[in-house]
Design a protein around this motif. Structure first.
Motif, PDB file in Angstrom:
ATOM      1  N   SER A 145      -8.714   4.228 -17.320  1.00 46.12           N
ATOM      2  CA  SER A 145      -7.659   4.302 -18.506  1.00 46.12           C
ATOM      3  C   SER A 145      -6.276   4.598 -18.289  1.00 46.12           C
ATOM      4  CB  SER A 145      -7.389   4.867 -20.028  1.00 46.12           C
ATOM      5  OG  SER A 145      -7.827   6.307 -19.538  1.00 46.12           O
ATOM      6  N   SER A 146      -6.045   5.841 -17.894  1.00 43.43           N
ATOM      7  CA  SER A 146      -4.876   6.399 -16.990  1.00 43.43           C
ATOM      8  C   SER A 146      -4.447   5.607 -15.817  1.00 43.43           C
ATOM      9  CB  SER A 146      -4.841   7.556 -16.523  1.00 43.43           C
ATOM     10  OG  SER A 146      -5.595   7.979 -15.785  1.00 43.43           O
ATOM     11  N   SER A 147      -5.599   4.683 -14.951  1.00 45.40           N
ATOM     12  CA  SER A 147      -5.000   4.713 -13.759  1.00 45.40           C
ATOM     13  C   SER A 147      -4.338   2.850 -14.058  1.00 45.40           C
ATOM     14  CB  SER A 147      -6.294   4.056 -13.028  1.00 45.40           C
ATOM     15  OG  SER A 147      -7.207   2.455 -13.860  1.00 45.40           O
ATOM     16  N   MET A 148      -4.486   2.345 -15.469  1.00 41.93           N
ATOM     17  CA  MET A 148      -3.531   1.449 -15.930  1.00 41.93           C
ATOM     18  C   MET A 148      -2.191   1.628 -15.688  1.00 41.93           C
ATOM     19  SD  MET A 148      -5.432  -1.417 -16.651  1.00 41.93           S
ATOM     20  CE  MET A 148      -4.147  -1.969 -16.509  1.00 41.93           C
ATOM     21  N   PHE A 149      -1.716   3.152 -15.462  1.00 42.87           N
ATOM     22  CA  PHE A 149       0.020   3.278 -15.550  1.00 42.87           C
ATOM     23  C   PHE A 149       0.402   2.950 -14.061  1.00 42.87           C
ATOM     24  CE2 PHE A 149      -1.202   6.123 -19.225  1.00 42.87           C
ATOM     25  CZ  PHE A 149       0.049   5.430 -19.998  1.00 42.87           C
ATOM     26  N   GLY A 150      -0.713   2.768 -13.073  1.00 46.82           N
ATOM     27  CA  GLY A 150       0.085   2.894 -11.782  1.00 46.82           C
ATOM     28  C   GLY A 150      -0.290   1.464 -11.719  1.00 46.82           C
ATOM     29  N   VAL A 151      -1.362   0.605 -12.231  1.00 49.32           N
ATOM     30  CA  VAL A 151      -1.367  -0.654 -12.035  1.00 49.32           C
ATOM     31  C   VAL A 151      -0.605  -1.539 -12.368  1.00 49.32           C
ATOM     32  CG1 VAL A 151      -2.384  -2.517 -12.315  1.00 49.32           C
ATOM     33  CG2 VAL A 151      -4.265  -0.257 -11.672  1.00 49.32           C
ATOM     34  N   ILE A 152       0.287  -1.143 -13.536  1.00 50.87           N
ATOM     35  CA  ILE A 152       1.173  -1.971 -13.909  1.00 50.87           C
ATOM     36  C   ILE A 152       2.570  -1.525 -13.494  1.00 50.87           C
ATOM     37  CG2 ILE A 152       2.824  -1.841 -16.463  1.00 50.87           C
ATOM     38  CD1 ILE A 152       0.499  -2.029 -18.046  1.00 50.87           C
ATOM     39  N   PHE A 206      -6.694  11.550 -10.515  1.00 51.06           N
ATOM     40  CA  PHE A 206      -7.203  11.136 -10.001  1.00 51.06           C
ATOM     41  C   PHE A 206      -6.785   9.795 -10.354  1.00 51.06           C
ATOM     42  CE2 PHE A 206     -10.069  14.165  -9.039  1.00 51.06           C
ATOM     43  CZ  PHE A 206     -10.286  13.668  -7.553  1.00 51.06           C
ATOM     44  N   GLY A 207      -6.801   8.809 -11.384  1.00 53.91           N
ATOM     45  CA  GLY A 207      -6.615   7.693 -12.371  1.00 53.91           C
ATOM     46  C   GLY A 207      -5.137   7.714 -11.496  1.00 53.91           C
ATOM     47  N   GLY A 208      -4.094   8.085 -10.940  1.00 53.00           N
ATOM     48  CA  GLY A 208      -2.970   7.827 -10.748  1.00 53.00           C
ATOM     49  C   GLY A 208      -3.129   7.681  -9.467  1.00 53.00           C
ATOM     50  N   LEU A 209      -3.781   8.159  -8.360  1.00 54.04           N
ATOM     51  CA  LEU A 209      -4.233   8.064  -7.130  1.00 54.04           C
ATOM     52  C   LEU A 209      -5.103   6.302  -7.431  1.00 54.04           C
ATOM     53  CD1 LEU A 209      -5.555  11.311  -5.847  1.00 54.04           C
ATOM     54  CD2 LEU A 209      -2.818  10.073  -5.766  1.00 54.04           C
ATOM     55  N   PHE A 210      -6.184   6.649  -8.155  1.00 54.90           N
ATOM     56  CA  PHE A 210      -6.526   4.969  -7.735  1.00 54.90           C
ATOM     57  C   PHE A 210      -5.483   3.925  -7.864  1.00 54.90           C
ATOM     58  CE2 PHE A 210      -9.865   2.281  -9.865  1.00 54.90           C
ATOM     59  CZ  PHE A 210     -10.267   1.467  -9.118  1.00 54.90           C
ATOM     60  N   GLY A 211      -4.939   3.970  -9.077  1.00 59.22           N
ATOM     61  CA  GLY A 211      -4.202   2.925 -10.358  1.00 59.22           C
ATOM     62  C   GLY A 211      -3.613   2.073  -8.356  1.00 59.22           C
ATOM     63  N   LEU A 231       0.641  -1.019  -0.205  1.00 60.39           N
ATOM     64  CA  LEU A 231       0.303  -0.080   0.045  1.00 60.39           C
ATOM     65  C   LEU A 231       0.548   1.660  -0.175  1.00 60.39           C
ATOM     66  CD1 LEU A 231      -2.600   1.692   0.476  1.00 60.39           C
ATOM     67  CD2 LEU A 231      -2.272   1.012   2.778  1.00 60.39           C
ATOM     68  N   VAL A 232       1.627   1.048   0.434  1.00 65.59           N
ATOM     69  CA  VAL A 232       2.586   2.101   0.754  1.00 65.59           C
ATOM     70  C   VAL A 232       4.040   2.784  -0.472  1.00 65.59           C
ATOM     71  CG1 VAL A 232       4.652   3.754   2.424  1.00 65.59           C
ATOM     72  CG2 VAL A 232       3.181   2.133   3.051  1.00 65.59           C
ATOM     73  N   VAL A 233       4.266   1.875  -0.911  1.00 71.20           N
ATOM     74  CA  VAL A 233       4.543   1.542  -1.867  1.00 71.20           C
ATOM     75  C   VAL A 233       3.514   1.783  -2.891  1.00 71.20           C
ATOM     76  CG1 VAL A 233       4.998   0.111  -4.035  1.00 71.20           C
ATOM     77  CG2 VAL A 233       6.356  -0.212  -2.318  1.00 71.20           C
ATOM     78  N   GLY A 234       2.469   1.568  -3.149  1.00 70.13           N
ATOM     79  CA  GLY A 234       1.089   2.602  -4.432  1.00 70.13           C
ATOM     80  C   GLY A 234       1.445   4.004  -3.637  1.00 70.13           C
ATOM     81  N   LEU A 235       1.280   4.070  -2.176  1.00 68.47           N
ATOM     82  CA  LEU A 235       0.847   5.804  -2.045  1.00 68.47           C
ATOM     83  C   LEU A 235       2.235   6.646  -2.507  1.00 68.47           C
ATOM     84  CD1 LEU A 235       0.725   5.181   1.521  1.00 68.47           C
ATOM     85  CD2 LEU A 235      -1.430   6.840  -0.593  1.00 68.47           C
ATOM     86  N   VAL A 236       3.512   5.558  -2.872  1.00 68.57           N
ATOM     87  CA  VAL A 236       4.468   6.618  -3.346  1.00 68.57           C
ATOM     88  C   VAL A 236       4.135   6.656  -4.619  1.00 68.57           C
ATOM     89  CG1 VAL A 236       6.850   6.501  -3.812  1.00 68.57           C
ATOM     90  CG2 VAL A 236       6.040   5.545  -1.679  1.00 68.57           C
ATOM     91  N   SER A 237       4.150   5.101  -5.773  1.00 71.63           N
ATOM     92  CA  SER A 237       4.038   5.828  -6.856  1.00 71.63           C
ATOM     93  C   SER A 237       2.771   7.237  -7.547  1.00 71.63           C
ATOM     94  CB  SER A 237       3.943   4.178  -7.296  1.00 71.63           C
ATOM     95  OG  SER A 237       4.237   3.358  -7.398  1.00 71.63           O
ATOM     96  N   ALA A 238       2.000   6.965  -6.652  1.00 73.47           N
ATOM     97  CA  ALA A 238       0.748   7.890  -6.514  1.00 73.47           C
ATOM     98  C   ALA A 238       1.298   9.570  -6.130  1.00 73.47           C
ATOM     99  CB  ALA A 238      -0.394   7.692  -5.738  1.00 73.47           C
ATOM    100  N   ALA A 239       2.593  10.416  -5.496  1.00 76.07           N
ATOM    101  CA  ALA A 239       3.121  11.563  -5.594  1.00 76.07           C
ATOM    102  C   ALA A 239       3.063  12.261  -6.870  1.00 76.07           C
ATOM    103  CB  ALA A 239       3.998  10.994  -4.521  1.00 76.07           C
ATOM    104  N   PHE A 240       3.919  11.346  -7.937  1.00 77.22           N
ATOM    105  CA  PHE A 240       3.570  12.443  -8.910  1.00 77.22           C
ATOM    106  C   PHE A 240       2.733  12.544  -9.555  1.00 77.22           C
ATOM    107  CE2 PHE A 240       5.067  13.101 -13.116  1.00 77.22           C
ATOM    108  CZ  PHE A 240       6.286  13.587 -13.165  1.00 77.22           C
ATOM    109  N   PRO A 241       2.065  11.548 -10.118  1.00 77.82           N
ATOM    110  CA  PRO A 241       0.036  11.958 -10.309  1.00 77.82           C
ATOM    111  C   PRO A 241      -0.492  13.560  -9.414  1.00 77.82           C
ATOM    112  CG  PRO A 241      -0.284   9.982 -10.097  1.00 77.82           C
ATOM    113  CD  PRO A 241       1.305  10.617  -9.870  1.00 77.82           C
ATOM    114  N   LEU A 242      -0.678  13.016  -7.788  1.00 76.37           N
ATOM    115  CA  LEU A 242      -0.997  13.701  -7.074  1.00 76.37           C
ATOM    116  C   LEU A 242      -1.111  15.473  -7.201  1.00 76.37           C
ATOM    117  CD1 LEU A 242      -3.497  14.345  -5.070  1.00 76.37           C
ATOM    118  CD2 LEU A 242      -1.290  13.859  -3.313  1.00 76.37           C
ATOM    119  N   ALA A 243       0.801  15.559  -7.296  1.00 71.96           N
ATOM    120  CA  ALA A 243       0.996  16.794  -6.935  1.00 71.96           C
ATOM    121  C   ALA A 243       0.847  17.183  -8.481  1.00 71.96           C
ATOM    122  CB  ALA A 243       2.403  16.893  -7.466  1.00 71.96           C
ATOM    123  N   ASN A 244       0.762  16.509  -9.747  1.00 74.75           N
ATOM    124  CA  ASN A 244      -0.173  17.212 -11.950  1.00 74.75           C
ATOM    125  C   ASN A 244      -1.380  17.419 -11.154  1.00 74.75           C
ATOM    126  OD1 ASN A 244       1.737  17.004 -13.985  1.00 74.75           O
ATOM    127  ND2 ASN A 244       2.527  15.420 -12.415  1.00 74.75           N
TER     128      ASN A 244
END
Length: 424
Positions: free
Chosen positions: A223-230, A360-365, A41-54
Motif C-alpha cells: 500500500s505504501s508503494s503506491m506513493f512512489g508509483v503515483i 521497502f514500499g518506498g523502494l519497490f514503488g 529508473l534513475v528518477v525512481g531511485l531519486v524518489s526512493a532515497a527519502f524512504p530508504l533513509a527512513n
C-alpha cells in the motif's frame, strides 16, 4: 490555547511539512529529471532515497539513541531536512546527467535522514507534551501527514508556475525552518528517564520471522508503494496524454491527497472503535480495484478522461489510507500474541516494523514499478503490473481472515498487556 495543546499543534504541523516537501515535487520533478538527462529508473531511485533513509535511520536511532536525546532529535531533524530540500532545489543550476542524479539522490537521502531523526522522537515528545491525548496522537499524526499530501502537489505546481523549479523547494525549506524554530520556543522540554535499556535490533528481528507479522508488513509495504508509483508515473502520464502543464498537474493530485487525508481521520476513529481489522480487509481488497480504473482509462477511449483519473486517484487515496492506518494496531496485536511480553516493547516494535515496511514500499514503488517497469512497458502495463502485485497483499489478508479472525473487532491493549476485547 494552553502551551501543552499548542505544543502538539506545532509538532503536528512540523510532521506535516515532511509530507508537503516529499509530495510537492510529484507534478514536475520527473519531467525535470528527464530534461536533466536522467532515465525513468534513475528518477525512481531519486524518489526512493527519502524512504530508504527512513528505513535505515529510524530503526537504528530507536535502538542506539538514548531517551534523553529525544528533544535534540525532535528539533534537529527538521533543520537537516529543510537545508537538504533547499539544496535539492538549487540543483537546477548544477550539471546534467549522472552528476545531477547523484547530487539529487544525496540531497533526498539526507532529507530522509533528517526526517528519521525527527520521527524517532516524535511520538514520545508529543505524548509527553499532552499525556491525556496519548490515544489520539496516532490518528492526529495520520491526519497531519494526509494534510501535507493534500497541500504538497498543488502548492508545488503553484510555486513552480511562479518561480520555476527552485522556488518550491526553497520556500518549503524556509517554512520548515520557521516551524522548527517555533517548536523549539513553544515545546517545553520535560525530564525523561534514562534508566531503561532500549530493545536491540536483534530483539526486533526475531519477531520479523513470525508469519502473521510478515503478512501485515507485506500489505503495508504494497500500500505504501503506491506513493512512489503515483509520484513517478502520474505526472508524465497526464502531461503526455492530456497535454497538462506542470502548473496544472498538481491540482489533479488533489483527488488522491484529499481523500487520503479525510479517510485517514475516519479510519483512525474506526480503529479506536475496534474496527481496524475490517477496515484493513475491505481497503486491501478495494485497492487493486481502484487502480484498475486508471488501467481501464488507458484501454477504453470513453474512460480516457481527466475526471476519470481524478476519481481513480481519489479511490486509491481512500484505500491506501485504509490499508495503512490499521497496520500499527495489527502489528501490536500480533507481536503480543507471539509473546513480545511488554506493551511498550510491542509499541516500539510496531513502529519499527511500519518504518521497515514503508521503506521497502518506498523502494519497490518508485524503483521497480514507477522506475524500471514504467520505463520498459509504459503507463498502462505498469498499472496492470502494480495491480497484480497488490493481489499478493489480498492473499495475505485472506490467510489472516481464516487463521486470525481479522474480521472480528479488537481494540488497543491495556496496561496489563491484555486486549480490551479479546479475539481469537
Amino acid at each position: 490555547m494552553k502551551r501543552s495543546t499548542l505544543s502538539v499543534v506545532i509538532g503536528l504541523i512540523q510532521y506535516g511539512t515532511f509530507s508537503i516537501e516529499t509530495s510537492l515535487m510529484a507534478p514536475f520533478f520527473p519531467t525535470k529529471g528527464y530534461e536533466k538527462g536522467l532515465s525513468k529508473l534513475v528518477v525512481g531511485l531519486v524518489s526512493a532515497a527519502f524512504p530508504l533513509a527512513n528505513m535505515i535511520g529510524v530503526p537504528v536511532l530507536l535502538t542506539f539513541v538514548r531517551p534523553t536525546d529525544i528533544y535534540f532529535m525532535f528539533f534537529a531533524g527538521p533543520i537537516v531536512s529543510a537545508i537538504s530540500f533547499m539544496c535539492f532545489g538549487l540543483l537546477q543550476y548544477g550539471p546534467n546527467g549522472i552528476s545531477f542524479g547523484i547530487m539529487a539522490f544525496s540531497c533526498m537521502f539526507t532529507a530522509g535522514l533528517g526526517a528519521a531523526i525527527n520521527f524517532s522522537s516524535l511520538y514520545v515528545v508529543l505524548t509527553l507534551a499532552k499525556k491525556e491525548w496519548e490515544k489520539q496522537i496516532g490518528p492526529l499524526l495520520e491526519a497531519a501527514f494526509g494534510t501535507g499530501v493534500v497541500i504538497g502537489p498543488p502548492l508545488g505546481s503553484l510555486l513552480y508556475g511562479v518561480g520555476g523549479y527552485t522556488l518550491p523547494f526553497v520556500a518549503s525549506g524556509v517554512f520548515q525552518l520557521i516551524i522548527a524554530l517555533s517548536a523549539k520556543c513553544i515545546i517545553e522540554e520535560k525530564p525523561v528517564k534514562d534508566d531503561e535499556k532500549a530493545p536491540t535490533v536483534m530483539f526486533y528481528l526475531k519477531f520479523l520471522s513470525k508469519p502473521f507479522i510478515i503478512y501485515v508488513m507485506i500489505c503495508i509495504m504494497l500500500s505504501s508503494s503506491m506513493f512512489g508509483v503515483i509520484d513517478t508515473t502520474m505526472g508524465p502520464h497526464l502531461s503526455e496524454t492530456f497535454g497538462l502543464t506542470e502548473e496544472v498537474i498538481g491540482f489533479v493530485f488533489l483527488g488522491f491527497g484529499i481523500t487520503y487525508a479525510l479517510a485517514g481521520v475516519l479510519f483512525g476513529i474506526l480503529v479506536d472503535k475496534g474496527q481496524g481489522g475490517r477496515v484493513f480487509v475491505v481497503c486491501s481488497f478495494l485497492l487493486p480495484m481502484s487502480l484498475l480504473l486508471l488501467y481501464l482509462s488507458t484501454v477504453y477511449n470513453e474512460l480516457n478522461l481527466i475526471s476519470v483519473n481524478v476519481i481513480g486517484l481519489g479511490l486509491i487515496g481512500i484505500n491506501v489510507a485504509g490499508a495503512f492506518v490499521p497496520g500499527y494496531i495489527l502489528l501490536e496485536k500480533f507481536s503480543l500474541q507471539y509473546e513480545m511480553g511488554d506493551l511498550n516493547a510491542a509499541k516500539m516494535f510496531a513502529g519499527f516494523a511500519i518504518c521497515l515496511s514503508y521503506g521497502f514500499g518506498g523502494l519497490f514503488g518508485p524503483i521497480v514499478i514507477g522506475g524500471y517497469t514504467f520505463q520498459e512497458i509504459g503507463f498502462s502495463n505498469t498499472m496492470l503490473t502494480q495491480i497484480f502485485s497488490l493481489l499478493i497483499g489480498c492473499i495475505c489478508v485472506l490467510i489472516m481472515i481464516i487463521y486470525k479472525g481479522l474480521l472480528n473487532p479488537f481494540y488497543h491493549y491495556n496496561e496489563e498487556n491484555e486486549p480490551l476485547n479479546k479475539t481469537s
